[in-house]
Structures are given as C-alpha cells and as structure tokens.
Scaffold this active site. Structure first.
Site, PDB file in Angstrom:
ATOM      1  N   GLU A 100       0.823  -1.195   0.000  1.00 16.26           N
ATOM      2  CA  GLU A 100       0.000   0.000   0.000  1.00 16.26           C
ATOM      3  C   GLU A 100       0.865   1.255   0.000  1.00 16.26           C
ATOM      4  OE1 GLU A 100      -3.619  -2.327   2.033  1.00 16.26           O
ATOM      5  OE2 GLU A 100      -3.079  -0.419   2.895  1.00 16.26           O
ATOM      6  N   CYS A 142       3.712   8.298   1.084  1.00 15.01           N
ATOM      7  CA  CYS A 142       4.119   7.341   2.118  1.00 15.01           C
ATOM      8  C   CYS A 142       4.244   5.976   1.451  1.00 15.01           C
ATOM      9  CB  CYS A 142       3.047   7.346   3.202  1.00 15.01           C
ATOM     10  SG  CYS A 142       3.366   6.166   4.510  1.00 15.01           S
ATOM     11  N   CYS A 200       4.969  -6.868   7.854  1.00 14.77           N
ATOM     12  CA  CYS A 200       6.024  -6.415   8.756  1.00 14.77           C
ATOM     13  C   CYS A 200       6.259  -7.489   9.816  1.00 14.77           C
ATOM     14  CB  CYS A 200       5.629  -5.101   9.431  1.00 14.77           C
ATOM     15  SG  CYS A 200       6.974  -4.370  10.396  1.00 14.77           S
ATOM     16  N   CYS A 229       4.661  -4.738  16.430  1.00 12.28           N
ATOM     17  CA  CYS A 229       4.335  -3.668  17.381  1.00 12.28           C
ATOM     18  C   CYS A 229       2.861  -3.831  17.757  1.00 12.28           C
ATOM     19  CB  CYS A 229       4.592  -2.297  16.755  1.00 12.28           C
ATOM     20  SG  CYS A 229       6.339  -2.063  16.363  1.00 12.28           S
ATOM     21  N   CYS A 270      -0.079  -1.631  16.115  1.00  7.21           N
ATOM     22  CA  CYS A 270      -0.052  -1.400  14.664  1.00  7.21           C
ATOM     23  C   CYS A 270      -0.792  -2.526  13.953  1.00  7.21           C
ATOM     24  CB  CYS A 270       1.394  -1.326  14.177  1.00  7.21           C
ATOM     25  SG  CYS A 270       1.506  -1.102  12.393  1.00  7.21           S
ATOM     26  N   CYS A 276      -1.818   6.064   9.623  1.00  7.71           N
ATOM     27  CA  CYS A 276      -0.705   5.282  10.167  1.00  7.71           C
ATOM     28  C   CYS A 276      -1.222   4.027  10.849  1.00  7.71           C
ATOM     29  CB  CYS A 276       0.028   6.057  11.258  1.00  7.71           C
ATOM     30  SG  CYS A 276       0.726   7.576  10.733  1.00  7.71           S
TER      31      CYS A 276
END
Ligand code: SAH
Length: 377
Positions: A102, A115, A122, A126, A129, A352
């Site tokens: 994305e 971005c 990932c 975290c 997230c 985010c």
C-alpha cells in the site's frame, strides 16, 4: 551494439527502475556502451516516467532493441485506488504471487507527501499497529520501492492534466514494513529518490522511519544522509518492550546512543524526528513527557505526537485530545519542538498503522517475541 554474451546469458531481465546511477553505469559499460547512457536512461525512467524503451528517442533504435532483450521497466498493477474526503489517496499495488503493498499520497498546501512501503507486511509485531497483524511475507526489491513513487507520479500527473497540481515533494518510508530490515534495497531506493537524474529530492525531503534496528541504523548514518524518524513511543524499556518488541533486543539506552551518533555522522545540520503514538493511560502522563525531555537531551530533535488510529481488537484507545495537547505543552515548555500529527485518510484506512492487506505470514514472530501486551487485561 553487439550484446555481449554474458548479458544475454543473464537468466532474468533486470528491472532498470531499481538501479542507482552507479548501477546503470556498470550495466551500460558491461553492455559495451558509454557510461553516459546511464544518466540519459535514468531521466527517461524517472523524470519522463517512460514505461517503454521506444519512448527513449535520444537513444538509437538498435540500443533500444537490445534493452528490450536484457532489461525491463516493470511496475506493479493497481488493484485499488481510492481518495479520502480529505484528499488523501491510497493505492493497493499488486506484486507477484498475490503479494500486495500500500502507498498513500497526502496532499497539503504547498507540499505532497508520498508514504511508501518497504516490505510486504512487517515482522516487528508492534502491539498497536494493524500491519503487524498481517505478519511478514517478503522484502521489496529496490525496483518495487521506487516503482511506488514512479506509479504515484504517473497517476497524479494523469489526473492533474499536466497542471502540476499534485506533486510529490516529500517521500516518507512510513508505510508497511521496517525499512532497516530491508537495508540494501532501501538504501538503493533512497539513493535513486535523491539522485538529480531521477527524482532529485533533497535529503530533507526523504525520511526513513525506523523502530530502531541498531546495527543497521549505525550503518545508515555512515552511508546515507536521508532524514531520520525514530518510532520511540515510550520512555522506559518496560513500556517500550511491550509496544515495540524489538526494544527487547535494542533497548532505549543503545537506541539513544545510536541516534546521537547518527546526528554526528551527518555532514549538514540536521535533526531526528521522534514519533510518539498517544495511547490512553499507557504512555501519555505528565511524567512520561518529563522523561521524554530528559531522554532527548542533547539530540537535535522534533517530536511528532501521533494520535492512535484505532482498529478492531487493538486493545488500545487514543489519548483524549486535551491530554495530547498537555503532553505537547509539557514538551514545548522544556524547549522541545513538538507537533501533533493530523490524522489523514481515516475513512479509507490510509492512516498510520491502518494499512491492511492480507499477506502470507512467514515470520513465525510469535515465537520470537512472546510477550504480553502492555496496558491490556
Ligand atoms: N516500521 C517503521 C515504519 C512504519 S510505521 C517504523 O516503525 O517506524 C510508521 C509510523 O506509524 C510508526 O511510527 C508507527 O509506530 C506508527 N503507527 C503504527 N500503527 C499506528 C497506529 N495504529 N496509530 C498511530 N500510529 C501508528
């Protein structure tokens, strides 16, 4: 030109989008061509946004034919293109084997920030997230990282009918992935973004955001002048261990030492942006703000407070706005520059930590970081 046998022997065609000027010079020299072809082709690729070698009219037909045999200009397909009510635009790009990434464009007055992602998924896990929930599939190639900028430039150009209204003035590596866990490809990509013959972005306009993969952060400081953002999010190891589990490997003391070293290595005057997600009752007290000031002492720093973007079953709430403002004031009182990030593109899940796409998890991270979440029952 006669194509040397070794080039034609290469099993896969090389995607020129991921090559730095130096790579292209080697590529053309090996092909028996003059090195200056590198800058010519680079301009066609990244400034004219050529998608076909036949567009490169200052290159002989013969060389163009050869290039078709040994190289490609390969870009991802667009499977999703949506614009938020606030103008933020999100693309989902299709790579090989069902992998998707994305990319988000955030227009603001006088600037346009793209971005981009550095990995499919990932591996860092975290706890606040949503990308973490998808797991990790693979690193992006340098071409796939750069192709996001290429693609967005093309699509924005097409839509503004040459009026240049929607330009990319800044690129941030804050999409999916941990850039420093894909070091070589990311370094090549940022080099291309800053290259005069390509996108020509100045070093202040390309920002790499990391959770702090220390040996690589130290290397980056030696090898690049890209602007740095560090996802700090907590001021004690106890809290940071649970929010950003890589802290268990590279704790705060070492992270801060590396940040100081990064600044020292920079030739030009620079600062580090510290990102700090505001989580209700977890990291947002006055004491936290006071500790943050202490932690950043001596580092030219800006603090970017990010209101937490919620997602289902996250287990966290965003701090109330008055708490975020008080936190900011506390930092400012001590002379730190602090801003509150405006949340953009929420209605299209482009904010985010909201970049969601299904990836095949190959990280087996639950075995790596088997820790309870902080602040959860
Ligand atoms: N892996 C890199 C870059 C990707 S994340 C890094 O850790 O820096 C970009 C920023 O968004 C990071 O600061 C990240 O911590 C933050 N973020 C992730 N999820 C979020 C959420 N739900 N709400 C607000 N910010 C979030």
């Amino acid at each position: 030109m006669n194509v040397p046998v070794n080039l034609l022997d290469k099993p896969v065609k090389q995607n020129l989008l991921g090559m730095t000027l130096q790579d292209l010079e080697v590529f053309f020299t090996e092909a028996g061509e003059k090195a200056f072809r590198a800058s010519q082709v680079m301009k066609w690729l990244h400034q004219m946004l050529a998608s076909d070698f036949d567009e490169m009219t200052n290159i002989s037909k013969h060389l163009r034919e050869t290039l078709k045999q040994i190289a490609t200009i390969e870009v991802p397909g667009i499977v999703f293109d949506q614009t938020s009510t606030d103008g933020t635009r999100k693309w989902v790009m299709q790579l090989d084997g069902g992998n998707k990434i994305e990319t988000v464009y955030i227009p603001e007055s006088g600037r346009g920030t793209l971005c981009i992602s550095s990995q499919v998924g990932c591996a860092l896990d975290c706890s606040f997230c949503s990308t973490a929930r998808q797991g990790f599939s693979r690193n992006l190639t340098s071409a796939e990282i750069v192709a996001q900028v290429w693609m967005a430039s093309r699509l924005l150009n097409d839509d503004s009918f040459g009026k240049n209204e929607q330009r990319i003035t800044n690129v941030v590596l804050m999409g999916m992935g941990e850039p420093l866990l894909n070091y070589d490809n990311v370094l090549k990509a940022v080099t291309i973004l800053m290259e005069d013959n390509a996108y020509g972005l100045s070093k202040r306009r390309v920002t790499l955001s990391t959770s702090g993969v220390l040996p690589k952060l130290d290397l980056l400081g030696e090898q690049s002048e890209v602007a740095l953002a560090v996802s700090l999010h907590a001021v004690t190891d106890e809290v940071r261990d649970s929010l950003v589990p890589i802290n268990q490997k590279y704790p705060l003391k070492e992270l801060m030492a590396s940040c100081r070293q990064y600044i020292q290595n920079q030739k030009a005057k620079s600062h580090i942006t510290f990102e700090y997600v505001m989580l209700n009752g977890v990291n947002d007290s006055k004491q936290d703000a006071i500790k943050l000031v202490k932690l950043l002492k001596g580092i030219p720093a800006k603090v970017n407070l990010i209101p937490f973007n919620p997602f289902p079953d996250s287990g966290y709430d965003c701090s109330p706005m008055p708490v975020i403002k008080n936190f900011k004031d506390q930092l400012m009182k001590s002379g730190l520059v602090a801003t509150i990030r405006k949340t953009r593109g929420e209605d299209i899940d482009a904010a985010c930590g909201q970049l969601v796409g299904k990836v095949e998890d190959k990280s087996r991270r639950e075995r790596k970081f088997d820790q309870p979440r902080y602040g959860m029952n």
